[in-house]
Every structure is written in C-alpha cells, then in structure tokens.
Write a protein that holds these residues in place. Structure first.
Motif, mmCIF file in Angstrom:
data_model
loop_
_atom_site.group_PDB
_atom_site.id
_atom_site.type_symbol
_atom_site.label_atom_id
_atom_site.label_comp_id
_atom_site.label_asym_id
_atom_site.label_seq_id
_atom_site.Cartn_x
_atom_site.Cartn_y
_atom_site.Cartn_z
ATOM 1 N N ALA A 56 0.878 -1.168 0.000
ATOM 2 C CA ALA A 56 0.000 0.000 0.000
ATOM 3 C C ALA A 56 0.915 1.217 0.000
ATOM 4 C CB ALA A 56 -0.912 0.005 1.225
ATOM 5 N N PHE A 57 0.745 2.099 -0.970
ATOM 6 C CA PHE A 57 1.624 3.252 -1.126
ATOM 7 C C PHE A 57 0.854 4.563 -0.900
ATOM 8 C CE2 PHE A 57 2.013 0.212 -4.620
ATOM 9 C CZ PHE A 57 3.347 -0.152 -4.652
ATOM 10 N N ARG A 58 1.497 5.546 -0.305
ATOM 11 C CA ARG A 58 1.026 6.909 -0.501
ATOM 12 C C ARG A 58 1.350 7.274 -1.946
ATOM 13 N NH1 ARG A 58 -0.875 9.093 4.007
ATOM 14 N NH2 ARG A 58 0.048 8.442 5.994
ATOM 15 N N LYS A 59 0.460 7.988 -2.593
ATOM 16 C CA LYS A 59 0.673 8.270 -4.008
ATOM 17 C C LYS A 59 2.003 8.977 -4.254
ATOM 18 C CE LYS A 59 -0.989 10.633 -8.097
ATOM 19 N NZ LYS A 59 -1.911 11.623 -8.692
ATOM 20 N N ASN A 60 2.361 9.938 -3.392
ATOM 21 C CA ASN A 60 3.601 10.678 -3.651
ATOM 22 C C ASN A 60 4.830 9.781 -3.561
ATOM 23 O OD1 ASN A 60 3.473 10.362 -0.893
ATOM 24 N ND2 ASN A 60 3.874 12.507 -0.388
ATOM 25 N N ALA A 61 4.807 8.776 -2.670
ATOM 26 C CA ALA A 61 5.932 7.837 -2.578
ATOM 27 C C ALA A 61 6.029 6.994 -3.847
ATOM 28 C CB ALA A 61 5.769 6.939 -1.361
ATOM 29 N N LEU A 62 4.883 6.585 -4.367
ATOM 30 C CA LEU A 62 4.848 5.799 -5.597
ATOM 31 C C LEU A 62 5.391 6.609 -6.770
ATOM 32 C CD1 LEU A 62 3.977 3.213 -7.085
ATOM 33 C CD2 LEU A 62 1.687 4.198 -7.275
ATOM 34 N N MET A 63 5.018 7.878 -6.850
ATOM 35 C CA MET A 63 5.488 8.710 -7.954
ATOM 36 C C MET A 63 6.980 9.007 -7.830
ATOM 37 S SD MET A 63 2.756 8.573 -9.533
ATOM 38 C CE MET A 63 3.547 9.294 -10.981
ATOM 39 N N ASP A 64 7.473 9.149 -6.599
ATOM 40 C CA ASP A 64 8.921 9.319 -6.407
ATOM 41 C C ASP A 64 9.668 8.089 -6.917
ATOM 42 O OD1 ASP A 64 8.605 11.809 -5.308
ATOM 43 O OD2 ASP A 64 8.848 11.155 -3.233
ATOM 44 N N PHE A 65 9.134 6.908 -6.626
ATOM 45 C CA PHE A 65 9.720 5.654 -7.117
ATOM 46 C C PHE A 65 9.766 5.670 -8.643
ATOM 47 C CE2 PHE A 65 9.313 1.381 -8.790
ATOM 48 C CZ PHE A 65 10.179 0.615 -8.012
ATOM 49 N N TYR A 66 8.681 6.075 -9.241
ATOM 50 C CA TYR A 66 8.519 6.053 -10.698
ATOM 51 C C TYR A 66 9.538 6.956 -11.393
ATOM 52 C CZ TYR A 66 5.842 6.163 -15.126
ATOM 53 O OH TYR A 66 5.427 6.057 -16.429
ATOM 54 N N THR A 67 9.887 8.075 -10.761
ATOM 55 C CA THR A 67 10.789 9.037 -11.391
ATOM 56 C C THR A 67 12.245 8.852 -10.962
ATOM 57 O OG1 THR A 67 10.256 10.638 -9.635
ATOM 58 C CG2 THR A 67 8.972 10.763 -11.672
ATOM 59 N N THR A 68 12.512 7.815 -10.166
ATOM 60 C CA THR A 68 13.875 7.522 -9.722
ATOM 61 C C THR A 68 14.417 6.324 -10.490
ATOM 62 O OG1 THR A 68 13.364 8.316 -7.479
ATOM 63 C CG2 THR A 68 15.320 6.927 -7.739
ATOM 64 N N PRO A 69 15.597 6.434 -11.079
ATOM 65 C CA PRO A 69 16.181 5.276 -11.786
ATOM 66 C C PRO A 69 16.425 4.114 -10.836
ATOM 67 C CG PRO A 69 17.352 7.319 -12.314
ATOM 68 C CD PRO A 69 16.450 7.633 -11.160
ATOM 69 N N MET A 70 16.533 2.925 -11.401
ATOM 70 C CA MET A 70 16.837 1.748 -10.596
ATOM 71 C C MET A 70 18.110 1.992 -9.784
ATOM 72 S SD MET A 70 17.417 -2.231 -11.797
ATOM 73 C CE MET A 70 15.738 -2.435 -12.398
ATOM 74 N N THR A 71 18.052 1.633 -8.513
ATOM 75 C CA THR A 71 19.171 1.889 -7.613
ATOM 76 C C THR A 71 20.120 0.681 -7.565
ATOM 77 O OG1 THR A 71 17.683 1.229 -5.823
ATOM 78 C CG2 THR A 71 17.992 3.595 -6.175
ATOM 79 N N PRO A 72 21.356 0.875 -7.082
ATOM 80 C CA PRO A 72 22.355 -0.200 -7.173
ATOM 81 C C PRO A 72 21.980 -1.498 -6.466
ATOM 82 C CG PRO A 72 23.424 1.899 -6.745
ATOM 83 C CD PRO A 72 21.956 2.150 -6.628
ATOM 84 N N LEU A 73 21.511 -1.414 -5.226
ATOM 85 C CA LEU A 73 21.170 -2.644 -4.505
ATOM 86 C C LEU A 73 19.926 -3.300 -5.093
ATOM 87 C CD1 LEU A 73 21.897 -1.535 -0.834
ATOM 88 C CD2 LEU A 73 23.176 -3.211 -2.182
ATOM 89 N N GLU A 74 18.988 -2.486 -5.550
ATOM 90 C CA GLU A 74 17.809 -3.032 -6.225
ATOM 91 C C GLU A 74 18.238 -3.832 -7.454
ATOM 92 O OE1 GLU A 74 13.881 -1.544 -8.780
ATOM 93 O OE2 GLU A 74 15.461 -0.129 -8.213
#
Length: 245
Positions: free
Chosen positions: A181-199
């Motif tokens: 379950a996401f807050r919408k703003n957290a989901l959108m931050d994820f969407y606009t952030t490139p894949m991270t190294p550990l991910e």
C-alpha cells in the motif's frame, strides 16, 4: 482519504505465459482476482492495469475498470504509477493479479496503517509472514525482510537474513509478501527515480524505496498467499475453489 486498488496484469509471465487468462472454475484468473478485490468493499475503486489487449478485453467483458499501459515497464510499481499519475487518490494498494483468493484481513491491516498515521510519516506498508522451514528460508525465490523494533523495514534480500551466528539466540525469519500500500507521492517518487544499485543487484523493487529514504511499515500476517505461478498451482486453485463452493 481516497484509497484505490490497482491490479497489475502482465500477459507474458515467464514461468506460466497467459496464466491470468486460464480458466479457474468458469472464470479467468484475472477476473476472479478483480471481482474478489471489488467484493472486499475496502476500496473506492478497483482497476486492472495491463499491457495486454487480451486482458484488457477480458476485464471489459465483465464491465470492470481497466487501464492499458502506454509504456513498457520492468516492475508492477512502475506500471501502477503510470496509471495513477493523473488520478486524485491518496493511497494505492497493489493487489497481485495471480492471487485470486484475496486475503481481506491482511489488506485491512495495511489500510489501517494509513488511517492511524496522522502525521503522514509512513510512505508504504507491506506484509511479512514468518518462515519456519529451512528450505524455504534458504530459497532465494523467497525474499526475506528484516525490520527494526518498530517494524519498519531495514532491508530485503534473497540471501538468508539475519545470519544466525549465535546459536544461543533464536533467529526469526520473515518472508516478504509482495502486497504493497503506497502513498501516491511515494509511488510517484519511485517512478521518477532510476533503478538503484542494490535493487539492481538483488532484483527486488522494494529496495529502491529504502535506498531513496522511504519508510516502509511491515505488517505481520499468518496468511500465506495462494499465487498461481505454474500449471500445478492452477490445479491446486481449482481444487480449493471446489472445496469452498
């Protein structure tokens, strides 16, 4: 607070292509999942979001709400984020398309997190279930999660975490269930952030949230999900459906 459910539905599953359109007791898997989510009465709206015209038409045929992805996506969070970008919503719950037997109690627990988080300090909530079987614990397909004393996620891994070095203390292991379950703003931050190294290393999308500083509240559940990843899983689901009729 407006809360919606999004069901990401990809046709070309690697282990069982087309599984979401397989017959499960007279209805397709994806229709059963969609209808089960609606019948929980937990959400203001329920949508399927898909890259497949076949799945799109399948949901349309039962007058369900369905959105066609306009871009290619590597993970469910990105697919959901594209769909909700211009929606006026507060919390988005990711319901797995291949899990037609909805665990309403666990979903209620996730939603409750946001109703109680009056200062809006929690970005996401997700589920964990205790593992006891050694083979399950060592299986890299089972994503493990460790949390702090307040049940906020510290890390997710396919490796065995924690490492049980001191045998005088009991080691407790939890599997991460991929329901968010996401807050919408957290989901959108994820969407606009490139894949991270550990991910990228672990191939676990939840890690990206941690790497950019998001707080994930983990809720323990005793309910194991019944996902359909193989033809054998589908046969088990058909059997369960018959037993519950």
């Amino acid at each position: 607070m407006k809360i919606i459910a999004m069901i990401p539905a990809r046709y070309n599953a690697s282990r069982f292509p087309g599984k979401l359109l397989k017959n499960l007791g007279g209805k397709s898997v994806i229709v059963r999942t969609y209808e089960s989510a609606v019948q929980t009465n937990l959400f203001d709206e329920v949508y399927v979001v898909t890259d497949s015209e076949l799945i799109f038409k399948e949901i349309e045929s039962v007058r369900g709400k369905v959105i066609m992805s306009q871009k290619e996506h590597d993970c469910g969070s990105d697919r959901i984020a594209e769909a909700v970008e211009n929606m006026d919503v507060d919390v988005v719950v990711n319901v797995q398309g291949d899990e037609p037997f909805i665990d309403k109690v666990s979903l209620e627990k996730l939603i409750k997190v946001f109703h109680e988080d009056t200062n809006q300090q929690i970005d996401l909530a997700s589920l964990k279930v205790r593992m006891l079987d050694k083979a399950d614990i060592q299986n890299p397909n089972n994503v493990k999660v460790i949390t702090d004393v307040n049940n906020f996620a510290i890390y997710f891994s396919r490796s065995v975490i924690p490492y049980h070095r001191d045998q005088d203390f009991e080691a407790i292991y939890f599997k991460h269930k991929g329901v968010y379950a996401f807050r919408k703003n957290a989901l959108m931050d994820f969407y606009t952030t490139p894949m991270t190294p550990l991910e990228a290393t672990e191939k676990i999308e939840a890690i990206r949230y941690l790497e950019v500083g998001k707080k994930i509240k983990m809720i323990e559940t005793a309910v194991e999900s019944i996902g359909i990843d193989t033809p054998e899983d589908l046969e088990k689901a058909i059997k369960i459906l018959k037993e519950n009729d």
